[in-house]
Write an enzyme that holds these catalytic residues in place. Structure first.
Site, short mmCIF file in Angstrom:
data_model
loop_
_atom_site.label_atom_id
_atom_site.label_comp_id
_atom_site.label_asym_id
_atom_site.label_seq_id
_atom_site.Cartn_x
_atom_site.Cartn_y
_atom_site.Cartn_z
N TYR A 96 0.86 -1.24 0.04
CA TYR A 96 -0.04 0.06 0.00
C TYR A 96 1.05 1.22 0.10
O TYR A 96 0.38 2.32 -0.32
CB TYR A 96 -0.82 -0.05 1.20
N GLU A 137 15.62 7.54 -13.56
CA GLU A 137 14.31 8.09 -13.08
C GLU A 137 14.39 8.54 -11.61
O GLU A 137 14.66 7.63 -10.74
CB GLU A 137 13.40 7.03 -13.17
N GLN A 182 4.02 24.99 -15.20
CA GLN A 182 5.12 26.31 -15.06
C GLN A 182 5.64 26.30 -13.74
O GLN A 182 6.99 26.63 -13.59
CB GLN A 182 4.22 27.52 -15.15
N LYS A 240 2.48 27.26 -25.26
CA LYS A 240 2.49 28.06 -23.97
C LYS A 240 3.57 27.46 -23.08
O LYS A 240 4.37 28.45 -22.45
CB LYS A 240 1.15 28.21 -23.36
N GLY A 256 1.24 -12.98 -0.46
CA GLY A 256 0.57 -12.64 0.74
C GLY A 256 1.43 -12.70 1.76
O GLY A 256 2.14 -13.77 1.72
N CYS A 316 2.95 -18.56 -4.59
CA CYS A 316 3.54 -18.34 -3.18
C CYS A 316 2.63 -18.63 -2.33
O CYS A 316 2.18 -19.55 -1.69
CB CYS A 316 4.35 -17.15 -3.38
N PHE A 332 0.01 -20.74 -3.28
CA PHE A 332 0.55 -22.22 -3.27
C PHE A 332 0.53 -22.83 -1.78
O PHE A 332 -0.07 -23.97 -1.73
CB PHE A 332 1.92 -22.21 -3.90
N HIS A 381 7.46 -17.12 -8.09
CA HIS A 381 6.60 -16.05 -8.69
C HIS A 381 7.12 -15.97 -10.22
O HIS A 381 7.72 -15.28 -10.61
CB HIS A 381 7.09 -14.76 -8.20
N GLU A 400 5.19 -14.38 -12.24
CA GLU A 400 4.81 -13.16 -12.96
C GLU A 400 5.93 -12.33 -13.17
O GLU A 400 5.99 -11.45 -13.95
CB GLU A 400 3.86 -12.54 -11.87
N1 GLN Z 1 4.28 -15.12 3.64
C1 GLN Z 1 4.79 -16.60 2.84
C2 GLN Z 1 6.28 -16.65 2.87
O1 GLN Z 1 6.77 -15.92 3.60
C3 GLN Z 1 4.44 -16.12 1.27
C4 GLN Z 1 5.13 -15.13 0.74
C5 GLN Z 1 4.73 -14.68 -0.66
O2 GLN Z 1 3.62 -14.72 -1.16
N2 GLN Z 1 5.72 -14.01 -1.43
O3 GLN Z 1 6.71 -17.91 2.54
#
Ligand code: GLN
Length: 531
Positions: A54, A141, A193, A224, A350, A377, A380, A502, A504
């Site tokens: 967040y 950046e 500006q 401008k 999470g 993760c 899983f 991961h 992704e």
């Molecule tokens: N909290 C879990 C761990 O530390 C999963 C971590 C995550 O989802 N990246 O293993």
């Protein structure tokens, strides 16, 4: 010697400075130049790893295990290059290094100050990346907004670099907001500006101004801005709201930004190659089908928390000609009815107990109702908990992340037991994974040894592997020593796959990651058969 493009931001944050910066990097790369990118984050954390999503959006993970700002994810995706943790410079890293040098006695006799010690450290970090990567152009950046106290030393350092290297080696790009305030749609230049005035007070004159706005900047407005901010009209670039972030480089190219940058930096253009990129953006713009995928998370109010998931889905969707609508579901409020009209479910990363039970209910529903499922993760780990509770009958099975439990199916990794520091101490970065023969994982990856990025402290407790497998949960990917479970899958289900790693983070626009590609394919099948 490398040339530097410095990108600063004005007026307010959240203007997509990272996307503008990534687009510029891609455009220069498309002309045959070796380009790399650095993100400066002016906060005191040494890295993004200790922050809640967040605060600054997703924590992105690199091959070398760097836990970095999400903008590095977009540089990797736009440049199709792996970066290292050196490419994310934070105030914390800079001060830590200067203070360590002071204690060692490297500055004996001197009063250690922001100028020159901190600014020198910043410059040497930037130069080190240029040297190590041998890039011809380094895009830097600067995070935050001009005028923030935090970013002052960084702006001073880049001002000094310009003074040392000159115009032919340094270009300043400033991104600002051009709001439309009245009902008649008048675009306002005053915030731009003011922000340029602020930048000039620090000693930086922007060469190029990128104006974010709802609609393209009107010609009179560009003129401008040019007049008041002292740049040529062609250096005022319009960045209206784009239907996809991947369109932004093409919009910039059409406005002549690449040629302008090349002229400014006295670089010659070698080739023009955006064909693959164009085809990719066309595939996004003209999908032949649509699918709805639920993401059950706990930071769903800020979608930046899951940006690599959105992008990995977009890449898989583009490869299959499908548009994906993500249905954001807050885990705490999860109920089965919410999955009525979706074609697939993702349970992502999470930490901590909040949201775990809602996610377990979502997994249960996906498993028993044959809805395609991808767990990542934490997702899983919770898939293991759900299976242990409802198939093995271990009603109290849980992860020890949430406290003591009689059936710790997910437990702290042994090497984590004795750690006392939280920063950069998870199992991080790329590790090899061996794929088991005769599994869906092998069909997807088409090879028995892969490498994926990790970020976790917990894992499947080896004591439960036997019983879980005997009950039908197949671990189809494992660490080379066979000790850690990395992928799980279920037979007799359209798609029930989850990974401890991961995927992704390694998805790229024209190279979707197998676990996402297979997942979207099954979601599409489900949506087509429903119609
Ligand atoms: N909290 C879990 C761990 O530390 C999963 C971590 C995550 O989802 N990246 O293993």
């Amino acid at each position: 010697m490398a040339k530097f493009v410095f990108v600063t931001g004005g007026v307010l944050s959240g203007l997509g400075k990272g996307i503008s910066a990534s687009s510029i990097a891609l455009l220069l790369q498309s002309r045959g130049l070796a380009v790399t990118a650095i993100k400066i984050d002016p906060y005191l954390n040494c890295d993004a790893g200790t922050m809640n999503p967040y605060q600054h959006g997703e924590v992105f993970v690199l091959e070398d295990g760097g836990e970095v700002d999400m903008d590095l994810g977009s540089y990797e995706r736009f440049l199709n290059t792996d970066l290292t943790k050196d490419h994310n410079i934070t105030t914390g890293k800079i001060y830590k290094s200067v203070i360590e040098k002071e204690r060692r006695g490297d500055y004996l006799g001197a009063t250690v100050q922001i100028i020159p010690h901190i600014t020198d450290e910043i410059k040497s970090c930037i130069r080190r990346v240029a040297e190590r990567t041998r890039a011809e152009v380094v895009l830097v950046e600067v995070g935050g907004t001009v005028g923030d106290i935090e970013s002052m030393p960084f702006l001073e350092a880049i001002r000094q670099m310009h003074q040392e290297l000159g115009d032919a080696h340094c270009t300043f790009v400033h991104t600002t907001l051009v709001p439309t305030v009245s009902a008649v749609g008048e675009q306002k230049t005053k915030p731009t500006q003011h922000s340029v005035k602020e930048l000039r007070a620090i000693g930086i004159q922007p060469d190029i101004i990128i104006g974010r706005s709802d609609q393209p900047l009107k010609e009179s407005i560009r003129k401008k801005i040019a007049l008041f901010c002292d740049v040529p009209v062609e250096a005022v670039i319009s960045a209206p709201h784009a239907p996809s972030i991947y369109r932004v480089p093409l919009d910039f190219e059409e406005q002549g930004l690449t040629d302008l940058l090349l002229r400014r930096l006295s670089l010659t253009s070698q080739k023009r190659d955006l064909l693959e990129w164009r085809a990719f953006t066309e595939a996004i713009a003209h999908p032949r089908a649509k699918t709805r995928i639920a993401l059950v998370g706990k930071y769903t109010d800020l979608q930046d928390s899951y940006v690599s998931y959105t992008e990995a889905l977009t890449h898989a969707g583009a490869a299959l000609g499908v548009s994906i609508e993500i249905i954001w579901l807050e885990a705490d409020q999860f109920s089965e009815q919410l999955l009525e009209s979706v074609d697939g479910v993702i349970v992502p990363v999470g930490f901590g107990h909040r949201g775990a039970e809602g996610k377990i209910r979502a997994i249960h529903c996906a498993r028993t109702r044959q809805i395609p499922f991808l767990g990542i993760c934490y997702g899983f780990q919770l898939a293991v908990v759900e299976f242990a509770r409802n198939v093995l009958g271990l009603k109290e099975a849980n992860s020890t992340e949430f406290g003591p439990t009689p059936h710790p199916v997910i437990d702290l990794m042994p090497e984590q037991q004795t750690l006392s520091e939280k920063g950069a101490t998870m199992r991080l970065g790329a590790y090899p994974v061996m794929i088991v023969r005769g599994t869906r994982a092998l069909k997807l990856y088409k090879t028995t040894e892969i490498s994926e990025r990790h970020r976790h402290r917990y894992e499947v407790n080896p004591k439960y592997i036997g019983p879980l497998e005997a009950a039908g949960l197949k671990f189809s990917g494992k660490s080379p020593d066979g000790r850690r479970m990395e992928i799980l899958e279920l037979a007799d289900h359209p798609y029930f796959m989850a990974s401890q790693f991961h995927p992704e983070f390694k998805s790229r626009p024209t190279q979707p990651r197998p676990l996402f590609l297979g997942f979207v394919e099954k979601c599409l099948e489900r949506s087509s058969s429903a119609r």
